[in-house]
Design a protein around this motif. Structure first.
Motif, PDB file in Angstrom:
ATOM      1  N   ALA A  15       0.613  -1.223  -0.090  1.00  0.00           N
ATOM      2  CA  ALA A  15      -0.233   0.085  -0.156  1.00  0.00           C
ATOM      3  C   ALA A  15       0.812   1.404  -0.005  1.00  0.00           C
ATOM      4  CB  ALA A  15      -1.008  -0.141   1.294  1.00  0.00           C
ATOM      5  N   TRP A  16       1.976   1.440   0.814  1.00  0.00           N
ATOM      6  CA  TRP A  16       2.757   2.581   0.902  1.00  0.00           C
ATOM      7  C   TRP A  16       3.276   2.928  -0.833  1.00  0.00           C
ATOM      8  CZ3 TRP A  16       3.113   5.460   4.586  1.00  0.00           C
ATOM      9  CH2 TRP A  16       3.105   5.182   5.978  1.00  0.00           C
ATOM     10  N   PRO A  17       3.787   2.205  -1.487  1.00  0.00           N
ATOM     11  CA  PRO A  17       4.167   2.558  -2.724  1.00  0.00           C
ATOM     12  C   PRO A  17       2.986   2.923  -3.746  1.00  0.00           C
ATOM     13  CG  PRO A  17       4.760  -0.012  -2.526  1.00  0.00           C
ATOM     14  CD  PRO A  17       4.757   0.817  -1.120  1.00  0.00           C
ATOM     15  N   PHE A  18       1.936   1.838  -3.385  1.00  0.00           N
ATOM     16  CA  PHE A  18       0.805   2.023  -4.438  1.00  0.00           C
ATOM     17  C   PHE A  18       0.298   3.495  -3.985  1.00  0.00           C
ATOM     18  CE2 PHE A  18      -3.877   2.131  -4.783  1.00  0.00           C
ATOM     19  CZ  PHE A  18      -4.145   1.530  -6.082  1.00  0.00           C
ATOM     20  N   ALA A  19       0.177   4.158  -2.920  1.00  0.00           N
ATOM     21  CA  ALA A  19      -0.166   5.326  -2.457  1.00  0.00           C
ATOM     22  C   ALA A  19       0.445   6.421  -3.523  1.00  0.00           C
ATOM     23  CB  ALA A  19      -0.255   5.617  -1.125  1.00  0.00           C
ATOM     24  N   ALA A  20       1.929   6.134  -3.286  1.00  0.00           N
ATOM     25  CA  ALA A  20       2.679   7.025  -4.099  1.00  0.00           C
ATOM     26  C   ALA A  20       2.743   7.089  -5.671  1.00  0.00           C
ATOM     27  CB  ALA A  20       4.409   6.404  -3.829  1.00  0.00           C
ATOM     28  N   ALA A  38      10.961   2.573   2.902  1.00  0.00           N
ATOM     29  CA  ALA A  38      12.179   3.536   3.006  1.00  0.00           C
ATOM     30  C   ALA A  38      12.467   3.992   4.210  1.00  0.00           C
ATOM     31  CB  ALA A  38      11.826   4.681   1.983  1.00  0.00           C
ATOM     32  N   ALA A  39      11.317   4.168   5.084  1.00  0.00           N
ATOM     33  CA  ALA A  39      11.708   4.377   6.743  1.00  0.00           C
ATOM     34  C   ALA A  39      12.380   3.616   7.268  1.00  0.00           C
ATOM     35  CB  ALA A  39      10.380   4.973   7.271  1.00  0.00           C
ATOM     36  N   MET A  40      11.847   2.160   6.886  1.00  0.00           N
ATOM     37  CA  MET A  40      12.470   1.091   7.644  1.00  0.00           C
ATOM     38  C   MET A  40      14.001   0.909   7.215  1.00  0.00           C
ATOM     39  SD  MET A  40       9.504  -1.736   7.111  1.00  0.00           S
ATOM     40  CE  MET A  40      10.420  -3.133   7.543  1.00  0.00           C
ATOM     41  N   SER A  41      14.255   1.210   5.805  1.00  0.00           N
ATOM     42  CA  SER A  41      15.707   1.069   5.421  1.00  0.00           C
ATOM     43  C   SER A  41      16.508   2.200   6.021  1.00  0.00           C
ATOM     44  CB  SER A  41      15.719   1.209   3.877  1.00  0.00           C
ATOM     45  OG  SER A  41      15.093   0.148   3.326  1.00  0.00           O
ATOM     46  N   GLN A  42      15.932   3.222   6.134  1.00  0.00           N
ATOM     47  CA  GLN A  42      16.578   4.632   6.585  1.00  0.00           C
ATOM     48  C   GLN A  42      17.026   4.415   8.327  1.00  0.00           C
ATOM     49  OE1 GLN A  42      14.212   8.076   6.129  1.00  0.00           O
ATOM     50  NE2 GLN A  42      15.680   9.317   6.988  1.00  0.00           N
ATOM     51  N   ALA A 138      13.215  -3.919  -2.003  1.00  0.00           N
ATOM     52  CA  ALA A 138      13.807  -2.878  -2.614  1.00  0.00           C
ATOM     53  C   ALA A 138      13.047  -1.837  -3.265  1.00  0.00           C
ATOM     54  CB  ALA A 138      14.457  -3.497  -3.936  1.00  0.00           C
ATOM     55  N   GLN A 139      13.124  -0.734  -3.341  1.00  0.00           N
ATOM     56  CA  GLN A 139      12.286   0.351  -3.858  1.00  0.00           C
ATOM     57  C   GLN A 139      12.882   1.243  -4.936  1.00  0.00           C
ATOM     58  OE1 GLN A 139       9.107   0.770  -2.459  1.00  0.00           O
ATOM     59  NE2 GLN A 139       9.393  -1.091  -1.290  1.00  0.00           N
ATOM     60  N   THR A 140      12.279   1.593  -6.044  1.00  0.00           N
ATOM     61  CA  THR A 140      12.728   2.621  -6.950  1.00  0.00           C
ATOM     62  C   THR A 140      11.914   3.706  -6.973  1.00  0.00           C
ATOM     63  OG1 THR A 140      11.561   1.292  -8.722  1.00  0.00           O
ATOM     64  CG2 THR A 140      13.836   0.456  -8.161  1.00  0.00           C
ATOM     65  N   GLY A 141      12.488   4.741  -7.363  1.00  0.00           N
ATOM     66  CA  GLY A 141      11.846   5.990  -7.558  1.00  0.00           C
ATOM     67  C   GLY A 141      11.422   6.646  -6.157  1.00  0.00           C
ATOM     68  N   ASP A 142      10.671   7.901  -6.482  1.00  0.00           N
ATOM     69  CA  ASP A 142      10.082   8.739  -5.469  1.00  0.00           C
ATOM     70  C   ASP A 142       8.834   8.037  -5.127  1.00  0.00           C
ATOM     71  OD1 ASP A 142       9.419  10.593  -3.825  1.00  0.00           O
ATOM     72  OD2 ASP A 142       9.132  12.021  -5.008  1.00  0.00           O
ATOM     73  N   LEU A 143       9.024   7.529  -3.941  1.00  0.00           N
ATOM     74  CA  LEU A 143       7.737   6.807  -3.161  1.00  0.00           C
ATOM     75  C   LEU A 143       7.149   7.442  -2.003  1.00  0.00           C
ATOM     76  CD1 LEU A 143       8.784   3.139  -3.308  1.00  0.00           C
ATOM     77  CD2 LEU A 143       7.151   4.575  -4.729  1.00  0.00           C
ATOM     78  N   THR A 144       7.459   9.065  -2.034  1.00  0.00           N
ATOM     79  CA  THR A 144       6.768  10.032  -1.152  1.00  0.00           C
ATOM     80  C   THR A 144       5.420   9.929  -1.194  1.00  0.00           C
ATOM     81  OG1 THR A 144       8.648  11.483  -1.357  1.00  0.00           O
ATOM     82  CG2 THR A 144       6.581  12.163  -0.360  1.00  0.00           C
ATOM     83  N   THR A 145       4.875   9.529   0.138  1.00  0.00           N
ATOM     84  CA  THR A 145       3.155   9.408   0.214  1.00  0.00           C
ATOM     85  C   THR A 145       2.769  10.520   0.015  1.00  0.00           C
ATOM     86  OG1 THR A 145       3.571   7.377   1.619  1.00  0.00           O
ATOM     87  CG2 THR A 145       1.407   8.423   1.376  1.00  0.00           C
ATOM     88  N   PRO A 146       1.804  11.006  -0.942  1.00  0.00           N
ATOM     89  CA  PRO A 146       1.230  12.269  -1.361  1.00  0.00           C
ATOM     90  C   PRO A 146      -0.078  12.412  -0.520  1.00  0.00           C
ATOM     91  CG  PRO A 146       1.160  11.217  -3.266  1.00  0.00           C
ATOM     92  CD  PRO A 146       1.595  10.097  -2.209  1.00  0.00           C
ATOM     93  N   ASP A 171       9.587  11.534   6.944  1.00  0.00           N
ATOM     94  CA  ASP A 171      10.334  11.873   5.892  1.00  0.00           C
ATOM     95  C   ASP A 171       9.600  11.342   4.533  1.00  0.00           C
ATOM     96  OD1 ASP A 171      11.919  13.021   7.578  1.00  0.00           O
ATOM     97  OD2 ASP A 171      13.314  11.242   7.462  1.00  0.00           O
ATOM     98  N   HIS A 172       8.705  10.458   4.653  1.00  0.00           N
ATOM     99  CA  HIS A 172       8.258   9.660   3.343  1.00  0.00           C
ATOM    100  C   HIS A 172       6.801  10.099   3.410  1.00  0.00           C
ATOM    101  CE1 HIS A 172      11.935   8.191   2.985  1.00  0.00           C
ATOM    102  NE2 HIS A 172      12.065   7.946   4.324  1.00  0.00           N
TER     103      HIS A 172
END
Length: 211
Positions: A15-20, A38-42, A138-146, A171-172
């Motif tokens: 859902a997180w990347p889906f929302a982005a 991305a927050a977990m990775s950070q 793994a994540q690619t691109g900007d996945l900031t949740t808008p 941050d995300h």
């Protein structure tokens, strides 16, 4: 018509990347138990000595993922009636193991064993495709949740490590969008351990109007 998405565990990871990527289809997002990847990775990559103990604990709690992607994982994890999986749940992810009764565990075992472990092997393939040996996808691109976001954070979930990983979620999520962090006194499955409180949080989320 835009929808409100409520997602837990693997659902939240998706859902997180889906929302982005599909923000135009969403009104708001509620993620339960699993923070933004991305927050977990950070958090795991942080060099802050103050969080080192929490990092080690989280890495240990998520260590089963690295084992799952190994070639012999179906045999390893199915040994002794899938004891490794249920031990991990009981020791690291459930505050109250009695909320996952034996009859339900037996149903999972039957499902995993059926058709030469077809469903179990499919789950493992999904982990391999998404993690590839990492402890977070793994994540690619900007996945900031808008979109407006609520995160339910179980404070006894060994994989989440509340409150440390909470510092990175902001941050995300886009600065212009509301972010509500809601801790809950449970393990990884608040809908199982605290069903009334979790249902109330979901109801409040669905009814909330932020715009």
């Amino acid at each position: 018509q835009k929808v409100a998405v409520v997602a837990h565990d693997w659902g939240a990871i998706i859902a997180w990347p889906f929302a982005a990527r599909f923000a135009g289809d969403l009104d708001k997002l509620m993620a339960i138990s699993v923070a933004h990847p991305a927050a977990m990775s950070q958090f795991l990559a942080s060099t802050d000595p103050a969080v080192r103990t929490a990092q080690l604990a989280q890495a240990q709690a998520l260590g089963y993922i690295s084992e799952l992607v190994m070639n012999d994982s179906p045999r390893t994890f199915s040994k002794d009636n899938y004891k490794k999986i249920f031990d991990s749940l009981d020791q690291k992810h459930l505050q109250d193991p009695s909320t996952f009764p034996e009859e339900e565990r037996a149903a999972y075992r039957r499902m995993w064993d059926a058709d030469d472990q077809a469903s179990f092997k499919s789950q493992i393939k999904y982990y391999r495709a998404n993690f590839g040996g990492r402890n977070v996808p793994a994540q690619t691109g900007d996945l900031t949740t808008p979109v407006s976001t609520t995160f339910i954070a179980p404070i006894h979930d060994g994989a989440l490590l509340y409150p440390h990983s909470m510092d990175y979620i902001r941050d995300h999520v886009a600065a212009s969008r509301p972010l509500v962090l809601r801790p809950i006194d449970s393990g990884h499955f608040p809908q199982r351990e605290k069903p009334v409180e979790t249902a109330r949080m979901i109801e409040q989320f669905v009814e909330a109007r932020w715009d």
